[in-house]
Design a protein around this motif. Structure first.
Motif, mmCIF file in Angstrom:
data_model
loop_
_atom_site.group_PDB
_atom_site.id
_atom_site.type_symbol
_atom_site.label_atom_id
_atom_site.label_comp_id
_atom_site.label_asym_id
_atom_site.label_seq_id
_atom_site.Cartn_x
_atom_site.Cartn_y
_atom_site.Cartn_z
ATOM 1 N N GLN A 141 7.655 -2.712 -2.607
ATOM 2 C CA GLN A 141 8.054 -4.110 -2.439
ATOM 3 C C GLN A 141 6.797 -4.914 -2.131
ATOM 4 N N ASP A 142 6.496 -5.872 -2.985
ATOM 5 C CA ASP A 142 5.233 -6.611 -2.902
ATOM 6 C C ASP A 142 5.419 -7.901 -2.108
ATOM 7 N N ARG A 143 5.375 -7.798 -0.781
ATOM 8 C CA ARG A 143 5.493 -8.995 0.060
ATOM 9 C C ARG A 143 4.161 -9.715 0.218
ATOM 10 N N ALA A 144 3.087 -9.074 -0.230
ATOM 11 C CA ALA A 144 1.776 -9.714 -0.161
ATOM 12 C C ALA A 144 1.563 -10.680 -1.321
ATOM 13 N N GLY A 145 2.456 -10.662 -2.306
ATOM 14 C CA GLY A 145 2.349 -11.567 -3.446
ATOM 15 C C GLY A 145 1.190 -11.254 -4.362
ATOM 16 N N LEU A 146 0.811 -9.984 -4.455
ATOM 17 C CA LEU A 146 -0.333 -9.612 -5.285
ATOM 18 C C LEU A 146 0.009 -9.617 -6.773
ATOM 19 N N GLY A 147 1.247 -9.312 -7.111
ATOM 20 C CA GLY A 147 1.607 -9.139 -8.522
ATOM 21 C C GLY A 147 1.272 -7.732 -8.976
ATOM 22 N N PHE A 148 1.952 -7.263 -10.041
ATOM 23 C CA PHE A 148 1.823 -5.866 -10.436
ATOM 24 C C PHE A 148 0.390 -5.414 -10.705
ATOM 25 N N PRO A 149 -0.392 -6.092 -11.562
ATOM 26 C CA PRO A 149 -1.724 -5.537 -11.855
ATOM 27 C C PRO A 149 -2.617 -5.436 -10.632
ATOM 28 N N ARG A 150 -2.629 -6.492 -9.807
ATOM 29 C CA ARG A 150 -3.496 -6.472 -8.619
ATOM 30 C C ARG A 150 -3.022 -5.444 -7.599
ATOM 31 N N LEU A 151 -1.704 -5.295 -7.449
ATOM 32 C CA LEU A 151 -1.188 -4.300 -6.515
ATOM 33 C C LEU A 151 -1.553 -2.895 -6.982
ATOM 34 N N ALA A 152 -1.362 -2.619 -8.274
ATOM 35 C CA ALA A 152 -1.705 -1.299 -8.814
ATOM 36 C C ALA A 152 -3.202 -1.028 -8.682
ATOM 37 N N GLU A 153 -4.031 -2.052 -8.883
ATOM 38 C CA GLU A 153 -5.475 -1.880 -8.723
ATOM 39 C C GLU A 153 -5.832 -1.568 -7.267
ATOM 40 N N ALA A 154 -5.199 -2.278 -6.338
ATOM 41 C CA ALA A 154 -5.480 -2.035 -4.915
ATOM 42 C C ALA A 154 -5.054 -0.629 -4.515
ATOM 43 N N LEU A 155 -3.890 -0.207 -4.972
ATOM 44 C CA LEU A 155 -3.428 1.147 -4.693
ATOM 45 C C LEU A 155 -4.333 2.178 -5.358
ATOM 46 N N GLY A 156 -4.788 1.846 -6.569
ATOM 47 C CA GLY A 156 -5.672 2.750 -7.293
ATOM 48 C C GLY A 156 -6.981 3.000 -6.551
ATOM 49 N N GLU A 157 -7.501 1.981 -5.872
ATOM 50 C CA GLU A 157 -8.737 2.167 -5.102
ATOM 51 C C GLU A 157 -8.535 3.179 -3.985
ATOM 52 N N LEU A 158 -7.390 3.108 -3.305
ATOM 53 C CA LEU A 158 -7.118 4.051 -2.234
ATOM 54 C C LEU A 158 -6.854 5.449 -2.781
ATOM 55 N N LEU A 159 -6.177 5.519 -3.920
ATOM 56 C CA LEU A 159 -5.921 6.820 -4.528
ATOM 57 C C LEU A 159 -7.211 7.448 -5.054
ATOM 58 N N ALA A 160 -8.143 6.626 -5.510
ATOM 59 C CA ALA A 160 -9.443 7.150 -5.926
ATOM 60 C C ALA A 160 -10.173 7.759 -4.737
ATOM 61 N N ARG A 161 -10.047 7.133 -3.593
ATOM 62 C CA ARG A 161 -10.656 7.685 -2.369
ATOM 63 C C ARG A 161 -10.023 9.036 -2.027
ATOM 64 N N GLU A 162 -8.707 9.114 -2.144
ATOM 65 C CA GLU A 162 -8.010 10.383 -1.893
ATOM 66 C C GLU A 162 -8.457 11.449 -2.894
ATOM 67 N N ALA A 163 -8.568 11.051 -4.162
ATOM 68 C CA ALA A 163 -8.949 12.019 -5.202
ATOM 69 C C ALA A 163 -10.359 12.545 -4.976
ATOM 70 N N ARG A 164 -11.288 11.658 -4.636
ATOM 71 C CA ARG A 164 -12.663 12.082 -4.392
ATOM 72 C C ARG A 164 -12.720 13.061 -3.215
ATOM 73 N N ALA A 165 -12.027 12.737 -2.144
ATOM 74 C CA ALA A 165 -12.041 13.598 -0.965
ATOM 75 C C ALA A 165 -11.387 14.942 -1.258
ATOM 76 N N ALA A 166 -10.329 14.938 -2.073
ATOM 77 C CA ALA A 166 -9.655 16.190 -2.417
ATOM 78 C C ALA A 166 -10.584 17.117 -3.184
ATOM 79 N N VAL A 167 -11.329 16.564 -4.143
ATOM 80 C CA VAL A 167 -12.270 17.374 -4.920
ATOM 81 C C VAL A 167 -13.396 17.871 -4.036
#
Length: 333
Positions: A140-166
């Motif tokens: 639920q996007d209460r920050a008003g980011l919109g789909f592309p920006r929200l997915a990009e923001a989440l992607g940055e955090l998931l990239a951090r998780e992926a790097r640490a996992a490797v």
């Protein structure tokens, strides 16, 4: 062609673990030493089941996760855990992540689990993360980011998780994207996320695979995925074999690895080996001349939708069928 085998993702809780976790939640308390002990014991059981089945990679089972999104929502500032929601058609219940401001990480979720498996002597570990498309779609996007920006923001955090996992020792990082198989998935949205996937893949040293459980994506969505620079794509074949095989035949497979969900994870019945072999043979024919060098046989979804003992039996069956397929079809392992 090389054949590998692994389960797609998480395992169900045993009866004793489920009761202990429910009691802890009803009391409003953090899991105590007894819960942690039982969780560790059950995790060792599922790890042993995977190793005993001869699977190529091991997951930790994620049995303490309430759903695939909640551990990350709880680990990120700016994201709250909302009400319970059912994702229709696949029996998947989850707490809705509520994004109130651009998310910011507090702690890592997956890397400590990878390190623990490695400390047990497990050499080949697969880390599993929710994909940015599905996470954004189910939030639920209460920050008003919109789909592309929200997915990009989440992607940055998931990239951090992926790097640490490797860095912790994961050999493969899987991004679960069931929403890409949804009838409402649009190709232009996938196109907007190409760079997001590329950043996650780069962070994980190219070890990323995208998994689409429950149903294959539509052809137009698949074509956009074919332009995404990752190491592999995993399709649920057993639930919609004609659709999945037609994608491979008509659209090709440019990834080094292609995963085939040929063991049904959503029922307790023993999968027929003849049918499994037929699906794998059809996929191999479809992949002739493609970029795929490795075929990964796997479950159609996480095994957490069936009782614990049946999940262990499906694990054993997957390993036995993979060994038989490699021998009968002349595939390297």
């Amino acid at each position: 062609m090389r054949l590998e085998a692994e389960v797609l993702g998480g395992y169900p809780r045993s009866d004793r673990l489920r009761k202990l976790l429910r009691a802890a939640e009803e009391r409003g308390e953090a899991p105590d030493a007894e819960v942690r002990r039982v969780l560790e014991e059950d995790t060792l059981i599922v790890v042993g089941a995977q190793l005993g089945a001869g699977l190529d990679r091991v997951v930790d089972g994620m049995m303490d996760w309430h759903d695939p999104l909640r551990p990350f929502a709880e680990a990120w500032r700016g994201v709250a855990v909302g009400g319970l929601q059912r994702w229709f058609d696949n029996n998947f219940f989850y707490r809705v992540p509520v994004v109130v401001e651009p998310p910011d990480p507090k702690r890592l979720v997956v890397a400590p689990r990878v390190r623990w498996l490695r400390s047990l002597g497990v050499e080949r570990v697969k880390a599993v993360l929710p994909g940015p498309y599905t996470f954004a779609k189910l939030s639920q996007d209460r920050a008003g980011l919109g789909f592309p920006r929200l997915a990009e923001a989440l992607g940055e955090l998931l990239a951090r998780e992926a790097r640490a996992a490797v860095e912790a020792g994961a050999e493969v990082v899987q991004l679960d994207e069931p929403a890409l198989g949804d009838v409402d998935a649009r190709p232009e949205e996938v196109r907007e996320l190409r760079e997001v996937y590329a950043r996650i893949s780069e962070a994980a040293s190219g070890r990323v695979r995208i998994a689409v459980p429950y149903r294959p994506p539509a052809p137009e969505v698949y074509r956009e995925l074919a332009e995404v620079k990752v190491g592999g794509l995993v399709l649920d074949v057993v639930d919609a074999p004609e659709a999945a095989l037609e994608l491979l035949r008509r659209e090709g497979a440019p990834w080094p690895a292609v995963g085939l969900g040929v063991v049904q994870a959503r029922n307790i019945y023993r999968d027929d080996y003849g049918r499994v072999r037929g699906l794998v043979e059809a996929a191999l024919r479809a992949l002739e001349g493609s970029g795929a060098r490795t075929v990964v046989v796997t479950t159609s979804a996480w095994l957490d939708l069936i009782p614990f003992r049946y999940a262990l039996e499906k694990t054993r069956l997957l390993g036995a069928y993979a060994a038989r397929l490699a021998e009968e079809l002349g595939l390297a392992r």
